[in-house]
Design an enzyme around this catalytic site. Structure first.
Site, short mmCIF file in Angstrom:
data_model
loop_
_atom_site.label_atom_id
_atom_site.label_comp_id
_atom_site.label_asym_id
_atom_site.label_seq_id
_atom_site.Cartn_x
_atom_site.Cartn_y
_atom_site.Cartn_z
N GLU A 196 -9.36 -105.82 4.52
CA GLU A 196 -9.94 -107.36 4.49
C GLU A 196 -9.67 -108.10 5.98
O GLU A 196 -8.70 -108.03 6.58
CB GLU A 196 -9.13 -108.14 3.65
CG GLU A 196 -10.14 -109.03 2.59
CD GLU A 196 -11.09 -107.86 1.83
OE1 GLU A 196 -12.24 -108.11 2.21
OE2 GLU A 196 -10.46 -107.60 1.04
N HIS A 197 -10.78 -108.53 6.42
CA HIS A 197 -10.82 -109.16 7.66
C HIS A 197 -10.52 -108.26 8.89
O HIS A 197 -10.40 -108.52 9.96
CB HIS A 197 -10.13 -110.42 7.66
CG HIS A 197 -10.37 -111.59 6.88
ND1 HIS A 197 -11.09 -112.78 7.69
CD2 HIS A 197 -10.44 -111.85 5.58
CE1 HIS A 197 -11.30 -113.49 6.54
NE2 HIS A 197 -10.93 -112.95 5.35
N ASP B 136 -13.10 -105.87 9.39
CA ASP B 136 -14.39 -105.46 9.91
C ASP B 136 -14.85 -105.75 11.11
O ASP B 136 -15.33 -105.54 11.99
CB ASP B 136 -15.59 -105.81 8.91
CG ASP B 136 -15.48 -106.87 8.35
OD1 ASP B 136 -14.76 -107.94 8.36
OD2 ASP B 136 -16.50 -107.13 7.49
N GLY C 214 -16.85 -113.63 -3.68
CA GLY C 214 -16.34 -112.53 -3.18
C GLY C 214 -16.67 -111.21 -3.18
O GLY C 214 -16.26 -110.11 -2.88
N SER D 157 -22.68 -111.32 -3.05
CA SER D 157 -24.23 -111.56 -3.50
C SER D 157 -25.18 -111.83 -2.23
O SER D 157 -26.19 -111.42 -2.22
CB SER D 157 -24.27 -112.94 -4.44
OG SER D 157 -23.43 -113.95 -3.95
N SER D 158 -24.59 -112.64 -1.27
CA SER D 158 -25.51 -112.70 -0.18
C SER D 158 -25.73 -111.70 0.66
O SER D 158 -26.92 -111.17 0.91
CB SER D 158 -24.64 -113.91 0.88
OG SER D 158 -23.24 -113.12 1.45
N ASP E 86 -19.99 -105.93 4.24
CA ASP E 86 -20.55 -106.23 2.95
C ASP E 86 -22.05 -105.56 3.01
O ASP E 86 -22.52 -104.98 1.94
CB ASP E 86 -20.77 -107.65 2.78
CG ASP E 86 -19.58 -108.28 2.79
OD1 ASP E 86 -18.44 -107.63 2.58
OD2 ASP E 86 -19.37 -109.63 2.67
#
Length: 381
Positions: free
Chosen positions: A30-31, A33, A121, A124-125, A169
């Site tokens: 997590e974080h 990337d 989280g 979806s975006s 993502d």
């Protein structure tokens, strides 16, 4: 009505094709990337779908079935914000495609709908961005492969929407493989499929603490990581070992130092977790996911008390038979667990008996499988 029927009701004809782009859940990493590091997501069953057809004009017309709202904009003019967030993700992708030198001969009519939980989280975006990028690639046969579509989506989110997300993502949504997680090197964009053991379920649990990255502390964390990288004179924190960090941290702001230590350790955990999955070493995976959550809670400070409670409750049932941690950008949203199939119901029952009583919030549980990435079809969706 299915999406093709919705398209026909809005635009008076059948769509030429449909696109499906999945959401993702990140198993660990997590974080990391945007620090050029490593991540281990998998695409999931939930997805955004788009139905589309050329319309012979210079206008893009979009209908968002989930909102019952429409948007349209001209390709003959500069693309600007609509003031609606869902529409800006779409406008941003079209803007980003043009910024990368792609051109379109026609406008498009597009209907979109999705079932990726928003604000959870689960990206979806990114699913929407990848779906729209794939729509334009398909309609105009653009010379863009799936990693390029992911980069277009990230560019749109960074430069048009204003969230400084990394590439994970969008790349997971574009390039996911069924029954596999995807080990991604976020510097080279190299991906390696990692089998998810068929003895394990992927459980996603929504805390129902709502979260939003735009305008949140996400961008602050990125700035702190960049400050730390500059202190060490490296391009990104991915380039530091823990030994180099300890030797050179003097003079670095204390908060930035905590952020950096977490990222360096999380990169190592992610590579170790991929190897644990390959070996089906569940106790090792359990330990690594627990360390990841503790790092997010104490070092990167992006969890939430209710999310921590969810993780504790799941761990009480699964122990070393599975792993559990927060997933996503933080400040609410979801946790993810990899656990034996026979423990799914006991976990659900334990959460139902305890989570709301402790937090006042009601959990929502999704049991998923690792899914393939973006796809195009002629049939209805």
């Amino acid at each position: 009505m299915n999406l093709s029927q919705i398209f026909e009701s809005q635009f008076g004809r059948r769509p030429e094709f449909t696109v499906r782009a999945p959401g993702r859940v990140n198993l660990i990493g997590e974080h990391t990337d945007y620090n050029d590091g490593f991540v281990l997501p998998c695409a999931i069953d939930f997805a955004t779908c788009a139905a589309a057809a050329k319309n012979g004009t210079d206008t893009v017309r979009v209908y968002a079935a989930d909102y019952g709202e429409s948007d349209e904009f001209s390709l003959a003019q500069a693309i600007e914000s609509s003031g609606k967030q869902w529409a800006d993700y779409i406008r941003g992708v079209v803007w980003a495609l043009r910024e990368h030198g792609f051109s379109f001969s026609d406008g498009l009519d597009i209907a979109v709908s999705g079932n990726v939980p928003q604000g959870a989280g689960l990206s979806s975006s990114a699913a929407l961005e990848v779906a729209v990028a794939q729509v334009f690639q398909t309609a105009f046969d653009l010379p863009a492969d799936k990693p390029m579509l992911a980069k277009i989506g990230q560019y749109a989110e960074n430069r048009f929407v204003g969230c400084q997300c990394g590439i994970m993502d969008q790349l997971a949504s574009a390039c996911g493989q069924r029954d596999h997680a995807l080990l991604i090197d976020c510097r080279s964009l190299h991906t390696a499929p990692i089998p998810v053991p068929d003895t394990l379920s992927v459980m996603i649990i929504h805390s129902h603490v709502q979260r939003g990255l735009v305008g949140s502390e996400y961008n602050t964390r990125r700035q702190q990581c960049e400050t730390a990288a500059a202190h060490f004179g490296v391009k990104a924190l991915r380039d530091l070992t823990l030994e180099q960090f300890e030797a050179g941290k003097t003079g670095l702001d204390e908060t930035a130092a905590r952020r950096a230590r977490y990222v360096i350790e999380e990169n190592r955990r992610t590579l170790d977790a991929a190897e644990a999955l390959r070996r089906n070493d569940v106790p090792a995976l359990s330990r690594l996911m627990a360390e990841s959550h503790a790092g997010m809670r104490d070092g990167f400070e992006i969890t939430h008390p209710a999310v921590d409670t969810l993780v504790e409750l799941v761990h009480e049932i699964i122990g070393e038979q599975g792993g559990v941690r927060m997933t996503g950008g933080g400040f609410g949203g979801c946790i993810v667990a990899l656990l034996p199939h026979h423990l799914v119901e006991p976990v659900k029952q334990h959460l139902a008996a305890n989570y709301q009583a402790r937090t006042g919030l009601k959990e929502e549980v999704f049991v998923c499988t690792a899914h393939e990435g973006v796809s195009v079809a002629k049939e209805a969706v």
